[in-house]
Design a protein around this motif. Structure first.
Motif, mmCIF file in Angstrom:
data_model
loop_
_atom_site.group_PDB
_atom_site.id
_atom_site.type_symbol
_atom_site.label_atom_id
_atom_site.label_comp_id
_atom_site.label_asym_id
_atom_site.label_seq_id
_atom_site.Cartn_x
_atom_site.Cartn_y
_atom_site.Cartn_z
ATOM 1 N N LEU A 35 -5.564 -14.817 -4.004
ATOM 2 C CA LEU A 35 -4.100 -14.876 -3.957
ATOM 3 C C LEU A 35 -3.495 -13.696 -4.710
ATOM 4 O O LEU A 35 -2.572 -13.034 -4.214
ATOM 5 C CB LEU A 35 -3.604 -16.201 -4.545
ATOM 6 C CG LEU A 35 -2.084 -16.415 -4.551
ATOM 7 C CD1 LEU A 35 -1.520 -16.384 -3.134
ATOM 8 C CD2 LEU A 35 -1.738 -17.743 -5.232
ATOM 9 N N THR A 36 -4.015 -13.406 -5.899
ATOM 10 C CA THR A 36 -3.466 -12.290 -6.678
ATOM 11 C C THR A 36 -3.740 -10.962 -5.997
ATOM 12 O O THR A 36 -2.886 -10.065 -5.997
ATOM 13 C CB THR A 36 -4.046 -12.298 -8.099
ATOM 14 O OG1 THR A 36 -3.893 -13.598 -8.676
ATOM 15 C CG2 THR A 36 -3.317 -11.284 -8.978
ATOM 16 N N ALA A 37 -4.922 -10.815 -5.410
ATOM 17 C CA ALA A 37 -5.232 -9.569 -4.701
ATOM 18 C C ALA A 37 -4.305 -9.381 -3.507
ATOM 19 O O ALA A 37 -3.815 -8.269 -3.256
ATOM 20 C CB ALA A 37 -6.693 -9.572 -4.252
ATOM 21 N N TRP A 38 -4.045 -10.458 -2.767
ATOM 22 C CA TRP A 38 -3.140 -10.358 -1.617
ATOM 23 C C TRP A 38 -1.738 -9.965 -2.079
ATOM 24 O O TRP A 38 -1.094 -9.088 -1.478
ATOM 25 C CB TRP A 38 -3.098 -11.681 -0.860
ATOM 26 C CG TRP A 38 -2.320 -11.612 0.414
ATOM 27 C CD1 TRP A 38 -2.782 -11.290 1.660
ATOM 28 C CD2 TRP A 38 -0.906 -11.854 0.580
ATOM 29 N NE1 TRP A 38 -1.753 -11.320 2.580
ATOM 30 C CE2 TRP A 38 -0.598 -11.655 1.949
ATOM 31 C CE3 TRP A 38 0.110 -12.216 -0.298
ATOM 32 C CZ2 TRP A 38 0.692 -11.816 2.453
ATOM 33 C CZ3 TRP A 38 1.411 -12.361 0.194
ATOM 34 C CH2 TRP A 38 1.682 -12.171 1.571
ATOM 35 N N VAL A 39 -1.263 -10.595 -3.147
ATOM 36 C CA VAL A 39 0.066 -10.267 -3.666
ATOM 37 C C VAL A 39 0.116 -8.812 -4.133
ATOM 38 O O VAL A 39 1.095 -8.095 -3.867
ATOM 39 C CB VAL A 39 0.445 -11.231 -4.815
ATOM 40 C CG1 VAL A 39 1.637 -10.693 -5.616
ATOM 41 C CG2 VAL A 39 0.786 -12.612 -4.255
ATOM 42 N N ALA A 40 -0.937 -8.357 -4.802
ATOM 43 C CA ALA A 40 -0.969 -6.957 -5.242
ATOM 44 C C ALA A 40 -0.886 -6.005 -4.053
ATOM 45 O O ALA A 40 -0.189 -4.982 -4.107
ATOM 46 C CB ALA A 40 -2.245 -6.698 -6.046
ATOM 47 N N ARG A 41 -1.582 -6.342 -2.983
ATOM 48 C CA ARG A 41 -1.549 -5.492 -1.795
ATOM 49 C C ARG A 41 -0.164 -5.443 -1.173
ATOM 50 O O ARG A 41 0.247 -4.411 -0.626
ATOM 51 C CB ARG A 41 -2.564 -6.000 -0.770
ATOM 52 C CG ARG A 41 -4.022 -5.735 -1.142
ATOM 53 C CD ARG A 41 -4.963 -6.550 -0.260
ATOM 54 N NE ARG A 41 -4.571 -6.496 1.147
ATOM 55 C CZ ARG A 41 -4.825 -7.457 2.027
ATOM 56 N NH1 ARG A 41 -5.457 -8.560 1.652
ATOM 57 N NH2 ARG A 41 -4.448 -7.326 3.283
ATOM 58 N N MET A 42 0.571 -6.545 -1.236
ATOM 59 C CA MET A 42 1.859 -6.647 -0.554
ATOM 60 C C MET A 42 3.056 -6.271 -1.433
ATOM 61 O O MET A 42 4.153 -6.067 -0.916
ATOM 62 C CB MET A 42 2.060 -8.078 -0.043
ATOM 63 C CG MET A 42 0.985 -8.557 0.913
ATOM 64 S SD MET A 42 0.883 -7.491 2.382
ATOM 65 C CE MET A 42 -0.780 -7.861 2.947
ATOM 66 N N GLU A 43 2.847 -6.178 -2.737
ATOM 67 C CA GLU A 43 3.956 -5.948 -3.654
ATOM 68 C C GLU A 43 4.518 -4.532 -3.515
ATOM 69 O O GLU A 43 3.780 -3.549 -3.658
ATOM 70 C CB GLU A 43 3.491 -6.190 -5.101
ATOM 71 C CG GLU A 43 4.522 -5.863 -6.159
ATOM 72 C CD GLU A 43 5.847 -6.591 -5.948
ATOM 73 O OE1 GLU A 43 6.889 -5.904 -5.927
ATOM 74 O OE2 GLU A 43 5.833 -7.827 -5.795
ATOM 75 N N PRO A 44 5.851 -4.387 -3.262
ATOM 76 C CA PRO A 44 6.428 -3.051 -3.073
ATOM 77 C C PRO A 44 6.712 -2.297 -4.369
ATOM 78 O O PRO A 44 6.812 -1.067 -4.355
ATOM 79 C CB PRO A 44 7.731 -3.343 -2.315
ATOM 80 C CG PRO A 44 8.111 -4.730 -2.749
ATOM 81 C CD PRO A 44 6.816 -5.470 -2.932
ATOM 82 N N ASP A 45 6.856 -2.997 -5.492
ATOM 83 C CA ASP A 45 7.208 -2.348 -6.753
ATOM 84 C C ASP A 45 5.935 -1.892 -7.470
ATOM 85 O O ASP A 45 5.075 -2.716 -7.783
ATOM 86 C CB ASP A 45 7.985 -3.330 -7.639
ATOM 87 C CG ASP A 45 8.457 -2.714 -8.936
ATOM 88 O OD1 ASP A 45 7.597 -2.422 -9.794
ATOM 89 O OD2 ASP A 45 9.669 -2.535 -9.120
ATOM 90 N N THR A 69 5.164 -17.092 -7.760
ATOM 91 C CA THR A 69 3.934 -17.647 -7.188
ATOM 92 C C THR A 69 2.754 -17.462 -8.124
ATOM 93 O O THR A 69 2.023 -18.422 -8.425
ATOM 94 C CB THR A 69 3.638 -16.994 -5.830
ATOM 95 O OG1 THR A 69 4.693 -17.305 -4.909
ATOM 96 C CG2 THR A 69 2.319 -17.488 -5.258
ATOM 97 N N ILE A 70 2.534 -16.242 -8.597
ATOM 98 C CA ILE A 70 1.370 -15.988 -9.453
ATOM 99 C C ILE A 70 1.566 -16.620 -10.823
ATOM 100 O O ILE A 70 0.606 -17.135 -11.416
ATOM 101 C CB ILE A 70 1.099 -14.476 -9.563
ATOM 102 C CG1 ILE A 70 0.856 -13.887 -8.163
ATOM 103 C CG2 ILE A 70 -0.106 -14.214 -10.450
ATOM 104 C CD1 ILE A 70 -0.306 -14.527 -7.415
#
Length: 399
Positions: free
Chosen positions: A109-119, A198-199
């Motif tokens: 979940l954290t890896a997916w969020v890191a990949r998608m995070e624009p900032d 989420t995280i």
């Protein structure tokens, strides 16, 4: 097809209470369920738990009895949702098996969020944290082999690799260096706010889980390892919760929480492989749409703005549990030696870090080191699960 939860109508609140029979859901099959179904269950349990905690904290700061009563009505439904979600976990699974699933959630979940995070700054926060959760998965998997004589590969089903990340003993930092700079609520992308909530919720639930289950073990090394990683999860909650702008009003925070629940239930409904569980995600989404509507009315009344001024006009792309092996390996190759200093990141150990290490270790090896040594002694080698392809061999200062 776009989906704007602000434009959808859900189940009226007075129609949402379920009886005992409806709450008594059949758990997933631990031997045949998709591991990512279990991950979605664990993640949503954390989201619902955070919703309940936040509602309680808001109520404690709210002078209006009417608003307290509305919060209580919604919160009771959230509590029923949390029970249904968490009770999907199979009772036959051991605590360690559930722990390994928790860490699989944290990694993918954290890896997916890191990949998608624009900032970029927020992205770095998730990249930093995921390498630590990755090492926790490795440590618990070795404990699982040592205590239960089983391999974690059956739990993660080769979707997530198990090998060293940033060494767990090096996760213990001066508490002040766990605090990050927050996003700016006036300029942050709506998806960034959802990612942070989420995280934060997922790590908070992991922290709570380890706080409660750690002392249930008889084996000294298990008790010690849960204690050590439980302390690190507290660091992680500090790390992630500090990303949220504290200038958001209570009404805006409530609105963001409800929108995020809609986002995640919709995401999991769209990606769920188990029809029975998918039906639960859909039901809960229809409940959350009403919770969001009520929060939006409070926001308009007490914050004086339209909800669409702070929320995304439609739900972003669904949160997806999927393998992140190549991404994790890239981070291992480039960021394994990072630690934190103030609100930033450095590659060299600094004075506060060294002082914390000396105070906490007391000249003795950390439980996460002892667990590895004991498993090598009992099993002949440490446990790893690596898939095909070259991988970096991290230069570890303290394994």
């Amino acid at each position: 097809m776009t989906f704007n939860p602000l434009r959808e109508r859900g189940i009226p609140l007075d129609k949402q209470i379920r009886n005992w029979r409806e709450l008594n859901v059949m758990p997933i099959d631990p031997d045949h369920a998709d591991p990512y179904t279990r991950c979605r269950v664990i993640a949503m349990n954390g989201i619902e738990t955070e919703a309940i905690f936040f509602s309680h904290h808001m109520a404690r700061h709210c002078p209006s009895i009417d608003i307290k009563q509305q919060l209580a009505r919604v919160r009771y439904i959230e509590a029923q949702q949390q029970k249904v979600v968490n009770w999907l976990l199979p009772g036959v699974a051991s605590v360690l098996e559930t722990t390994i699933a928790y860490e699989q959630v944290a990694v993918d979940l954290t890896a997916w969020v890191a990949r998608m995070e624009p900032d970029p700054y927020l992205k770095q926060a998730y990249q930093f944290g995921v390498l630590e959760d990755f090492d926790h998965l490795y440590r618990y998997s070795n404990l699982y082999e040592m205590i239960e004589h089983r391999k974690a590969e059956k739990i993660v089903d080769n979707l997530t690799e198990i090998m060293p990340g940033r060494p767990t003993p090096l996760h213990h930092r001066d508490p002040m260096d766990n605090v990050r700079d927050p996003y700016d609520r006036s300029t942050a992308a709506p998806i960034s706010k959802l990612h942070a909530l989420t995280i934060m919720a997922a790590e908070q639930q992991t922290m709570n889980f380890y706080m409660n289950v750690g002392p249930t073990y008889m084996e000294p090394i298990a008790r010690q390892l849960y204690q050590e990683i439980g302390l690190i999860e507290e660091e992680h909650v500090t790390h992630y919760e500090s990303l949220v702008d504290p200038g958001e009003s209570w009404w805006e925070m409530l609105l963001n929480h409800e929108y995020n629940e809609c986002y995640l239930y919709h995401s999991f409904m769209e990606t769920e492989s188990d029809p029975k569980v998918k039906n639960i995600w859909e039901l809960h989404l229809n409940m959350e749409l009403e919770h969001l509507r009520l929060a939006a009315e409070l926001f308009k009344t007490h914050d004086g703005r339209d909800p669409e001024q702070v929320l995304a006009p439609e739900l972003p792309a669904p949160v997806t549990f999927e393998p992140n092996k190549d991404y994790i390996r890239e981070l291992l190759a480039t960021q394994i030696d990072y630690t934190t200093l103030g609100t930033g990141y450095v590659q060299e150990a600094h004075e506060r870090f060294e002082r914390m290490q000396e105070q906490l270790m007391g000249g003795e090896p950390a439980p996460s080191q002892v667990a590895m040594q004991e498993n090598v002694h009992k099993s002949g080698e440490e446990y790893r699960l690596e898939t095909e392809g070259p991988h970096p061999v991290p230069s570890l200062r303290r394994r």
